[in-house]
Motif scaffolding. Structure first.
Motif, PDB file in Angstrom:
ATOM      1  N   GLY A   1      -4.164   1.684 -13.212  1.00  0.00           N
ATOM      2  CA  GLY A   1      -3.661   0.483 -12.760  1.00  0.00           C
ATOM      3  C   GLY A   1      -4.380   0.393 -11.379  1.00  0.00           C
ATOM      4  N   THR A   2      -3.887   1.283 -10.848  1.00  0.00           N
ATOM      5  CA  THR A   2      -3.631   0.803  -9.446  1.00  0.00           C
ATOM      6  C   THR A   2      -4.720   2.049  -9.070  1.00  0.00           C
ATOM      7  N   ARG A   3      -4.803   2.086  -8.021  1.00  0.00           N
ATOM      8  CA  ARG A   3      -6.693   2.524  -6.923  1.00  0.00           C
ATOM      9  C   ARG A   3      -5.713   3.302  -6.398  1.00  0.00           C
ATOM     10  N   VAL A   4      -6.692   4.904  -6.478  1.00  0.00           N
ATOM     11  CA  VAL A   4      -5.885   5.383  -5.278  1.00  0.00           C
ATOM     12  C   VAL A   4      -7.193   6.124  -4.706  1.00  0.00           C
TER      13      VAL A   4
ATOM     14  N   THR B   1      -3.570  11.616  -8.464  1.00  0.00           N
ATOM     15  CA  THR B   1      -4.088  10.604  -9.312  1.00  0.00           C
ATOM     16  C   THR B   1      -3.578  11.270 -10.109  1.00  0.00           C
ATOM     17  N   ALA B   2      -3.119  12.048 -11.305  1.00  0.00           N
ATOM     18  CA  ALA B   2      -2.829  12.879 -11.815  1.00  0.00           C
ATOM     19  C   ALA B   2      -1.103  12.259 -12.708  1.00  0.00           C
ATOM     20  N   TRP B   3      -0.877  12.060 -11.123  1.00  0.00           N
ATOM     21  CA  TRP B   3       0.383  11.662 -11.587  1.00  0.00           C
ATOM     22  C   TRP B   3       0.916  10.070 -12.009  1.00  0.00           C
ATOM     23  N   ALA B   4       0.074   9.141 -11.122  1.00  0.00           N
ATOM     24  CA  ALA B   4      -0.284   8.128 -11.168  1.00  0.00           C
ATOM     25  C   ALA B   4      -1.301   7.347 -13.025  1.00  0.00           C
ATOM     26  N   GLY B   5      -1.754   8.881 -13.570  1.00  0.00           N
ATOM     27  CA  GLY B   5      -1.774   8.147 -15.091  1.00  0.00           C
ATOM     28  C   GLY B   5      -1.194   8.626 -16.029  1.00  0.00           C
ATOM     29  N   GLU B   6      -0.241   9.868 -15.516  1.00  0.00           N
ATOM     30  CA  GLU B   6       1.250   9.894 -16.510  1.00  0.00           C
ATOM     31  C   GLU B   6       2.070   9.122 -16.516  1.00  0.00           C
ATOM     32  N   GLU B   7       2.139   7.901 -15.327  1.00  0.00           N
ATOM     33  CA  GLU B   7       3.862   7.399 -15.092  1.00  0.00           C
ATOM     34  C   GLU B   7       2.922   5.986 -15.678  1.00  0.00           C
ATOM     35  N   GLY B   8       2.174   5.602 -15.898  1.00  0.00           N
ATOM     36  CA  GLY B   8       1.241   4.360 -16.386  1.00  0.00           C
ATOM     37  C   GLY B   8       0.989   3.360 -15.145  1.00  0.00           C
ATOM     38  N   LEU B   9       0.671   4.122 -14.479  1.00  0.00           N
ATOM     39  CA  LEU B   9       0.335   3.659 -12.807  1.00  0.00           C
ATOM     40  C   LEU B   9      -1.503   3.462 -12.808  1.00  0.00           C
TER      41      LEU B   9
ATOM     42  N   THR C   1      -7.983  14.205   0.439  1.00  0.00           N
ATOM     43  CA  THR C   1      -8.144  15.041  -0.859  1.00  0.00           C
ATOM     44  C   THR C   1      -7.990  15.524  -1.264  1.00  0.00           C
ATOM     45  N   GLY C   2      -7.464  16.838  -0.255  1.00  0.00           N
ATOM     46  CA  GLY C   2      -6.161  17.621  -0.720  1.00  0.00           C
ATOM     47  C   GLY C   2      -5.293  18.007  -1.720  1.00  0.00           C
ATOM     48  N   SER C   3      -4.748  15.931  -1.658  1.00  0.00           N
ATOM     49  CA  SER C   3      -3.330  15.973  -3.133  1.00  0.00           C
ATOM     50  C   SER C   3      -4.404  14.841  -4.069  1.00  0.00           C
ATOM     51  N   GLY C   4      -5.304  13.989  -3.657  1.00  0.00           N
ATOM     52  CA  GLY C   4      -5.786  12.932  -4.441  1.00  0.00           C
ATOM     53  C   GLY C   4      -5.877  13.625  -5.769  1.00  0.00           C
ATOM     54  N   ALA C   5      -6.472  14.627  -6.447  1.00  0.00           N
ATOM     55  CA  ALA C   5      -6.516  14.864  -7.978  1.00  0.00           C
ATOM     56  C   ALA C   5      -5.219  14.694  -8.439  1.00  0.00           C
ATOM     57  N   ALA C   6      -3.903  15.573  -7.921  1.00  0.00           N
ATOM     58  CA  ALA C   6      -2.382  15.875  -8.172  1.00  0.00           C
ATOM     59  C   ALA C   6      -2.197  14.460  -8.402  1.00  0.00           C
TER      60      ALA C   6
ATOM     61  N   VAL D   1       1.014  -1.073  -0.182  1.00  0.00           N
ATOM     62  CA  VAL D   1      -0.670  -0.288  -0.024  1.00  0.00           C
ATOM     63  C   VAL D   1       0.774   1.517  -0.638  1.00  0.00           C
ATOM     64  N   LEU D   2       1.286   2.054  -1.089  1.00  0.00           N
ATOM     65  CA  LEU D   2       1.659   3.071  -1.606  1.00  0.00           C
ATOM     66  C   LEU D   2       1.023   4.416  -0.492  1.00  0.00           C
ATOM     67  N   LEU D   3       1.815   5.047   0.285  1.00  0.00           N
ATOM     68  CA  LEU D   3       0.867   5.912   0.982  1.00  0.00           C
ATOM     69  C   LEU D   3       1.277   7.187   0.418  1.00  0.00           C
ATOM     70  N   LEU D   4       0.926   8.196   0.026  1.00  0.00           N
ATOM     71  CA  LEU D   4       1.519   9.588  -0.159  1.00  0.00           C
ATOM     72  C   LEU D   4       0.509  10.241   0.320  1.00  0.00           C
TER      73      LEU D   4
END
Length: 605
Positions: free
Chosen positions: A141-144, A131-139, A124-129, A68-71
């Protein structure tokens, strides 16, 4: 309470605190130390409720052992998420938020990919950023999931399901190394490692449920999470957190935090103590009471006695005791803590500089002052020749090898690195050089950062500290490294132990020395030229080597890790690529070693 190693798991200890001392404050997050209402407190009951809520959500969707990645930003939400992973027998993977810069994003991406994380928890405050990073980096499929939002189960829905809970052997987390000298590696830490290491810290520092720890070290750094937060939580004490950025912007806020919240133990790397001396004014010192700060641990990079002396002198008027400063040694592979020397004035041994260049620890009336990091009482320690593995014997400097109950046994999904570092017989190759003298451990530097110039060995920290002490125009930090004398035919990423990082016993002549350092303000070109020339003379006088180049940089020009460690290998790469953007570069003994403007075309293969 019983000794921590007797507990079933870290999760069991936290749940027991929630049962026996539910109203005791577990964590305080201070958003602004200047405001009376700038703090939020959670009791052990509240932390337990939040951890059970997150643990229930995870257990309903993922099997035990899921990474579980904690960001998260610094705050209470990441504490709850980490505890929730422990409760649910998941593997927590703390990491920094991706950030704006490419190298920051690449680090987090590398961690996510190596860990094969199935889910990313954030706020919540970091969720959008995120999610965008995960999409840009090919992640993609990883749930946020934002854990402070709606839609997670109430805490009452989480109950032990009758299956065995985590025990000493259960993997609790992956603690990624800082990446100072290479790519970060995921240290596999089990519940037993966490319990044993906190017990070692308790004994060494005299911690108890009455102790308050805290400071600004990031929660994704081993010193911040495992040396600051976890001891408080497992011992039933209180941890006080503040944002790292708040310290870097206003260093006096760290000391105000210690004063205002009665913090007993707080730690930082050497550069933080240096920053406090440079940027905290007399008026700010006058408003502080540091008499209750009993352990000011200095670790994570080599400890400089000049910095410690300056800090003790600067803040004595604020009540800081001269025995509060505590040189310490630790690393992620050892969970965090290896040794420290609390409640005494620092023990310093001056060693012969020429002898140190030959890897001999020879006490001398003059030379280089080295600080003891105490005695590693929880570990077996060997000082070994890094090439043969043989013990070097009394008076020798070699690689520090460790063996003990809180020592990890592997890196996650990296068998070659594990085989190199974790030796048969349970010893770890730390990659640090040092010596044992009169039972005390002295750390002299990193094996991969030792410089070989003209057949001699130099420690970059010694060069950096000497030029900074001699030239008050310098500010911040410096980075010293070597480059090939041709300047054009280097391997862009040399293996540790060769080239700029040749270790003890290397018979090569080495490379050309390069000194880079940040300067105060924006001096005129003539002043920069004179300063670069003077630095060259200082290095020649002190070490018998004339630098091939001296690069003077703006503040922030020296690349560092998230915990403030100097990335000398990265600085070397940027230098060879012509990407440092210095205010001034002085050419010295080997002008060919100084790249021209822009990246070197010969290195674009």
């Amino acid at each position: 309470m019983a000794a921590l190693p007797d507990a079933a798991s870290a999760a069991a200890v936290l749940r027991e605190h929630a049962r026996t001392v539910p109203g005791r404050t577990a964590v305080i997050y201070v958003d602004d130390v200047e405001r009376a209402d700038g703090a939020t407190r959670w009791t052990y009951a509240r932390l337990d409720a939040e951890a059970r809520r997150i643990g229930a959500w995870l257990r309903a969707r993922y099997p035990a052992g899921t990474r579980v990645l904690l960001l998260y930003p610094t705050g209470l939400d990441v504490v709850a998420a980490y505890a929730g992973c422990l409760y649910a027998a998941m593997v927590a993977v703390p990491a920094p938020l991706p950030g704006r810069y490419r190298h920051e994003r690449e680090r987090v991406t590398a961690i996510a990919q190596n860990a094969s994380a199935s889910v990313i928890l954030t706020d919540t405050g970091s969720g959008a950023a995120v999610t965008a990073w995960a999409g840009e980096e090919g992640l993609a499929g990883t749930r946020v999931r934002a854990t402070d939002g709606d839609g997670t189960p109430a805490e009452e829905t989480w109950v032990p399901d009758g299956s065995p809970g985590p025990d000493h052997r259960t993997v609790a987390m992956l603690q990624y190394t800082s990446g100072t000298t290479g790519r970060p590696k995921g240290v596999v830490l089990r519940h037993g490692h966490l319990l044993h290491n906190v017990e070692g810290q308790r004994r060494a520092f005299g911690l108890s449920e009455r102790s308050r720890t805290g400071g600004w070290i990031p929660h994704y750094h081993d010193m911040g999470l495992l040396g600051q937060l976890l001891p408080a939580l497992l011992l039933g004490g209180t941890c006080v957190l503040m944002r790292p950025g708040a310290f870097l912007q206003r260093p006096h806020h760290w000391l105000r935090l210690i004063d205002t919240y009665d913090i007993h133990w707080s730690a930082a790397p050497n550069f933080a103590y240096e920053l406090c001396c440079a940027r905290i004014g007399d008026g700010q010192v006058a408003g502080l009471d540091l008499s209750r700060w009993r352990i000011a641990s200095n670790g994570s990079e080599r400890v400089d006695i000049a910095t410690m002396d300056a800090f003790a002198k600067r803040f004595a008027a604020a009540g800081l005791r001269d025995d509060a400063l505590c040189p310490s040694y630790g690393m992620a592979e050892a969970t965090v803590f290896v040794s420290g020397a609390p409640r005494r004035r620092p023990v310093v041994t001056t060693v012969d500089a020429a002898g140190l260049g030959l890897h001999r620890f020879t006490p001398s009336a003059s030379g280089i002052a080295l600080v003891s990091c105490g005695t590693p009482r929880e570990y077996d320690v060997l000082i070994a020749d890094p090439h043969t593995g043989e013990e070097v014997g009394p008076g020798g400097v070699g690689e520090i090898l460790l063996r003990g109950p809180s020592l990890a046994r592997e890196y996650w999904a990296d068998a070659p690195a594990s085989e190199r570092a974790f030796l048969p017989g349970g010893f770890l190759r730390t990659g640090d050089l040092g010596a044992l003298h009169e039972g005390e451990l002295y750390v002299t530097g990193r094996l991969s950062e030792v410089l070989t110039v003209g057949g001699r060995h130099l420690y970059p920290q010694d060069v950096e500290q000497r030029v900074r002490a001699r030239h008050p125009e310098l500010a911040g930090v410096g980075a010293v490294f070597t480059v090939p004398c041709s300047g054009r035919d280097a391997d862009p990423d040399p293996d540790p132990g060769s080239g700029s990082g040749s270790g003890p016993g290397s018979g090569s002549g080495g490379g050309a020395l390069v000194v880079t350092h940040e300067v105060r303000g924006r001096p005129a070109e003539d002043a920069l030229r004179r300063l670069a020339a003077a630095i060259g003379e200082t290095v020649l006088d002190a070490f018998g080597v004339r630098p091939a180049a001296v690069g003077l940089l703006r503040r922030g020009g020296v690349r560092r890790t998230t915990s403030g460690k100097i990335q000398r290998g990265e600085m070397r790469r940027l230098f060879l690529d012509g990407a440092l953007d210095p205010l001034h570069t002085g050419r010295g003994a080997d002008p060919a070693a100084v790249p021209g403007p822009g990246p070197d075309p010969a290195r674009r293969e």
